[in-house]
Design a protein around this motif. Structure first.
Motif, PDB file in Angstrom:
ATOM      1  N   LEU A  13      -4.585 -16.411  -0.417  1.00 53.44           N
ATOM      2  CA  LEU A  13      -4.387 -14.523  -0.674  1.00 53.44           C
ATOM      3  C   LEU A  13      -4.077 -14.283  -2.144  1.00 53.44           C
ATOM      4  O   LEU A  13      -2.933 -14.692  -2.388  1.00 53.44           O
ATOM      5  N   LEU A  14      -4.481 -13.451  -2.354  1.00 49.85           N
ATOM      6  CA  LEU A  14      -4.473 -12.047  -3.216  1.00 49.85           C
ATOM      7  C   LEU A  14      -3.743 -10.999  -3.248  1.00 49.85           C
ATOM      8  O   LEU A  14      -4.770 -10.429  -2.482  1.00 49.85           O
ATOM      9  N   PHE A  15      -3.203 -10.398  -3.508  1.00 48.96           N
ATOM     10  CA  PHE A  15      -2.890  -9.139  -3.469  1.00 48.96           C
ATOM     11  C   PHE A  15      -3.107  -8.255  -4.948  1.00 48.96           C
ATOM     12  O   PHE A  15      -1.375  -8.813  -5.256  1.00 48.96           O
ATOM     13  N   GLY A  16      -3.324  -7.084  -5.225  1.00 52.21           N
ATOM     14  CA  GLY A  16      -3.026  -6.227  -6.352  1.00 52.21           C
ATOM     15  C   GLY A  16      -3.153  -4.415  -6.301  1.00 52.21           C
ATOM     16  O   GLY A  16      -4.182  -5.253  -5.128  1.00 52.21           O
ATOM     17  N   GLY A  17      -2.281  -4.228  -6.628  1.00 52.63           N
ATOM     18  CA  GLY A  17      -2.415  -3.384  -6.456  1.00 52.63           C
ATOM     19  C   GLY A  17      -1.377  -1.689  -8.001  1.00 52.63           C
ATOM     20  O   GLY A  17      -0.820  -3.016  -8.832  1.00 52.63           O
ATOM     21  N   ASP A  18      -2.198  -0.833  -8.896  1.00 50.49           N
ATOM     22  CA  ASP A  18      -2.120   0.118  -9.076  1.00 50.49           C
ATOM     23  C   ASP A  18      -0.636   0.294  -8.778  1.00 50.49           C
ATOM     24  O   ASP A  18      -0.437   0.775  -7.549  1.00 50.49           O
ATOM     25  N   THR A  19      -0.335   0.964  -9.680  1.00 47.16           N
ATOM     26  CA  THR A  19       1.362   1.822  -8.795  1.00 47.16           C
ATOM     27  C   THR A  19       1.343   3.770  -9.506  1.00 47.16           C
ATOM     28  O   THR A  19       1.835   4.275  -9.112  1.00 47.16           O
ATOM     29  N   ARG A  20       0.324   4.186  -9.858  1.00 47.78           N
ATOM     30  CA  ARG A  20       0.372   6.234 -10.008  1.00 47.78           C
ATOM     31  C   ARG A  20      -0.184   6.755  -8.985  1.00 47.78           C
ATOM     32  O   ARG A  20      -0.737   6.334  -7.731  1.00 47.78           O
ATOM     33  N   THR A  21       0.584   7.615  -8.707  1.00 44.02           N
ATOM     34  CA  THR A  21      -0.113   8.846  -7.570  1.00 44.02           C
ATOM     35  C   THR A  21       1.003   9.937  -8.877  1.00 44.02           C
ATOM     36  O   THR A  21       0.794  10.134  -9.540  1.00 44.02           O
ATOM     37  N   ALA A 170      -9.324 -16.619  -9.278  1.00 53.55           N
ATOM     38  CA  ALA A 170      -9.736 -14.873  -8.532  1.00 53.55           C
ATOM     39  C   ALA A 170      -8.616 -14.255  -9.429  1.00 53.55           C
ATOM     40  O   ALA A 170      -8.810 -12.743  -9.633  1.00 53.55           O
ATOM     41  N   LEU A 171      -7.463 -14.447  -9.622  1.00 56.14           N
ATOM     42  CA  LEU A 171      -6.168 -13.910 -10.163  1.00 56.14           C
ATOM     43  C   LEU A 171      -7.055 -13.400 -12.092  1.00 56.14           C
ATOM     44  O   LEU A 171      -6.519 -12.193 -11.644  1.00 56.14           O
ATOM     45  N   ASN A 172      -7.293 -13.898 -12.512  1.00 55.77           N
ATOM     46  CA  ASN A 172      -8.295 -13.510 -13.707  1.00 55.77           C
ATOM     47  C   ASN A 172      -9.613 -12.183 -13.367  1.00 55.77           C
ATOM     48  O   ASN A 172      -9.317 -11.044 -13.971  1.00 55.77           O
TER      49      ASN A 172
END
Length: 240
Positions: A13-21, A170-172
């Motif tokens: 599995l791969l998870f990615g997300g930004d951090t802006r609110t 998938a990471l790329n």
């Protein structure tokens, strides 16, 4: 706003997300949206959150306290399906409680979740959980979910991700998708959090926070930009 993506592949599995609110142009902050729950041997679970920050923080704190108090919790479940059901129920209750307590009834307390991981005895699984508490599971045909401002990064994922794709490739794709969204949408911003989970490892240590001036990110961004320009130059032009 935010942009989060989770992918379930044959290798893991791969998870990615930004951090802006943000709550308007005068109030922009950075908050982590990727959270993990693991015992290192039988349970490895990650959650990505988008939507109302207060709702998301309430949910994560509730899930953590259940584990600390040794109540019915994510790490006591026998199936990731039961984890998704459990998190969905808590999410729904939090939203309903917040809406009931809000006097003007105009607040949006909704939040969406991506919950994935592996419990011993099962293959890795991935679910998208809606504010109503219900959820759907990723499949071999559609092995990924996106929440938040995904429209700018979605075409890249749609064209490149398949179930048998190696995790590194998938990471790329994930990094390019996130960076493209950051480039085109001010409500999505660095730093970004990335987590890779290898099947049957029950190890969530392959985590990295990528900051604005990260050398790998800058090199990837330049390589991608130059590659697109070269491809457009070489692309056959239709007759008009």
């Amino acid at each position: 706003m935010t942009y989060c993506i989770a992918i379930n592949l044959d290798q893991g599995l791969l998870f990615g997300g930004d951090t802006r609110t943000n709550a308007g142009v005068d109030h922009i902050s950075t908050y982590k949206k990727l959270f993990t729950f693991s015992n290192g041997s039988t349970h490895a679970i990650a959650i990505l959150c988008s939507g109302n920050l207060a709702t998301s923080q309430h949910l994560i704190e509730s899930l953590r306290r259940e584990i600390e108090l040794e109540e019915d919790n994510l790490l006591s479940k026998d199936s990731l399906f039961d984890c998704a059901k459990h998190a969905g129920r808590i999410l729904y209750d939090i939203i309903q409680e917040s809406a009931h307590n809000e006097s003007d009834k105009l607040g949006d307390f909704s939040s969406n979740l991506l919950l994935g991981g592996q419990i011993k005895g099962e293959r890795p699984r991935l679910f998208m959980i809606y504010p109503q508490g219900n959820f759907i599971e990723a499949t071999r045909e559609t092995p990924y979910f996106q929440i938040g401002e995904h429209k700018y990064g979605k075409p890249i994922i749609d064209r490149t991700i398949r179930y048998d794709l190696p995790l590194e490739q998938a990471l790329n794709s994930t990094l390019i998708s996130l960076d493209s969204t950051i480039k085109s949408n001010l409500s999505v911003g660095l730093p970004m959090d990335i987590l890779l989970y290898e099947k049957d490892s029950y190890d969530l240590s392959r985590y990295r926070r990528i900051e604005e001036y990260d050398e790998d990110l800058l090199n990837m961004r330049q390589y991608w930009s130059n590659g697109l320009k070269q491809l457009l130059e070489e692309l056959p032009t239709p007759k008009i």
